[in-house]
Design a protein around this motif. Structure first.
Motif, mmCIF file in Angstrom:
data_model
loop_
_atom_site.group_PDB
_atom_site.id
_atom_site.type_symbol
_atom_site.label_atom_id
_atom_site.label_comp_id
_atom_site.label_asym_id
_atom_site.label_seq_id
_atom_site.Cartn_x
_atom_site.Cartn_y
_atom_site.Cartn_z
ATOM 1 N N PHE A 57 -32.696 -2.682 33.656
ATOM 2 C CA PHE A 57 -33.997 -2.301 32.498
ATOM 3 C C PHE A 57 -34.379 -4.536 32.734
ATOM 4 O O PHE A 57 -35.679 -4.454 33.298
ATOM 5 N N ALA A 58 -33.710 -5.718 32.590
ATOM 6 C CA ALA A 58 -33.433 -6.915 32.129
ATOM 7 C C ALA A 58 -33.489 -7.367 33.669
ATOM 8 O O ALA A 58 -33.264 -8.429 33.904
ATOM 9 N N HIS A 59 -32.950 -6.823 34.950
ATOM 10 C CA HIS A 59 -33.363 -6.988 36.395
ATOM 11 C C HIS A 59 -31.987 -8.164 36.136
ATOM 12 O O HIS A 59 -31.440 -8.820 37.127
ATOM 13 N N ASP A 122 -39.614 -14.534 32.281
ATOM 14 C CA ASP A 122 -40.082 -14.396 33.107
ATOM 15 C C ASP A 122 -40.613 -13.542 34.225
ATOM 16 O O ASP A 122 -40.363 -13.942 35.180
ATOM 17 N N PHE A 123 -40.674 -12.294 34.389
ATOM 18 C CA PHE A 123 -40.480 -11.703 36.051
ATOM 19 C C PHE A 123 -42.635 -10.678 36.043
ATOM 20 O O PHE A 123 -42.638 -10.495 35.214
ATOM 21 N N ASN A 124 -42.447 -10.787 37.443
ATOM 22 C CA ASN A 124 -43.380 -10.210 38.275
ATOM 23 C C ASN A 124 -43.313 -9.218 38.761
ATOM 24 O O ASN A 124 -43.293 -8.938 40.056
ATOM 25 N N ASP A 130 -41.318 -7.465 31.726
ATOM 26 C CA ASP A 130 -41.647 -8.477 32.444
ATOM 27 C C ASP A 130 -41.193 -9.451 32.027
ATOM 28 O O ASP A 130 -41.430 -10.226 32.024
ATOM 29 N N TYR A 131 -40.540 -9.260 30.530
ATOM 30 C CA TYR A 131 -40.296 -10.394 30.285
ATOM 31 C C TYR A 131 -38.412 -10.386 29.818
ATOM 32 O O TYR A 131 -38.312 -9.178 29.191
ATOM 33 N N ALA A 132 -37.680 -11.239 29.441
ATOM 34 C CA ALA A 132 -36.168 -11.129 28.870
ATOM 35 C C ALA A 132 -36.208 -12.456 28.213
ATOM 36 O O ALA A 132 -36.046 -12.913 28.863
ATOM 37 N N TYR A 151 -38.739 -6.783 27.352
ATOM 38 C CA TYR A 151 -39.631 -5.386 27.081
ATOM 39 C C TYR A 151 -40.910 -5.476 28.076
ATOM 40 O O TYR A 151 -40.580 -6.642 29.041
ATOM 41 N N SER A 152 -41.493 -4.561 28.537
ATOM 42 C CA SER A 152 -42.540 -3.810 29.382
ATOM 43 C C SER A 152 -43.654 -4.232 28.717
ATOM 44 O O SER A 152 -43.446 -3.145 28.018
#
Length: 153
Positions: A57-59, A122-124, A130-132, A151-152
């Motif tokens: 989930f957190a890439h 921060d993820f796009n 979206d953020y970890a 979280y997203s």
């Protein structure tokens, strides 16, 4: 006279039915509120997940050396994943570099980070987090305690 008496009984009967209905509905509502308040998760939005799922989930990927992991997912309006696990201290830097090559961990404790290593990402992304935020606290010996929050929205 008989019509008046019959009408009076009819009205009392209707009021009694309305009162009984109000008591039943009010009791059901009170029971629902008390049950929701007593439960820590009234909408059943909290669930345990594997730490591998949490890191996906957190890439990222969970390190193979991770142990004692506890991870969870809260999914109501936003998805929030939290987790902790332990791993060897010597594996932390290589794992962070492999999982998040573009992110630079802040190794200096500051007001925003009071741990040994902090990583804010921060993820796009359209899916998953979206953020970890990953924090690492070095414990006694060769052990590192890793905390994840992603979280997203």
């Amino acid at each position: 006279m008989r019509i008046r008496r019959g009408l009076r009984w009819l009205l009392w009967g209707m009021w009694s039915l309305c009162l009984a209905f109000a008591v039943v509905v009010g009791g059901w509502f009170a029971w629902s509120v008390i049950t929701a308040e007593a439960s820590g998760d009234p909408f059943r939005t909290h669930s345990a997940i594997t730490c591998s799922q949490a890191m996906r989930f957190a890439h990222g990927t969970l390190p193979e050396s991770a142990r004692d992991g506890e991870c969870s997912l809260d999914d109501w309006m936003d998805d929030v994943v939290r987790g902790t696990w332990k791993m060897p201290r010597t594996d932390v830097a290589a794992w962070l570099k492999d999982s998040y090559p573009d992110a630079y961990p802040d190794k200096k404790p500051s007001e925003a980070c009071d741990q040994d290593v902090c990583l804010d990402i921060d993820f796009n992304a359209d899916f998953d987090a979206d953020y970890a935020r990953l924090t690492v606290a070095y414990e006694d010996g060769d052990t590192a305690l890793v905390r994840l929050e992603a979280y997203s929205s």
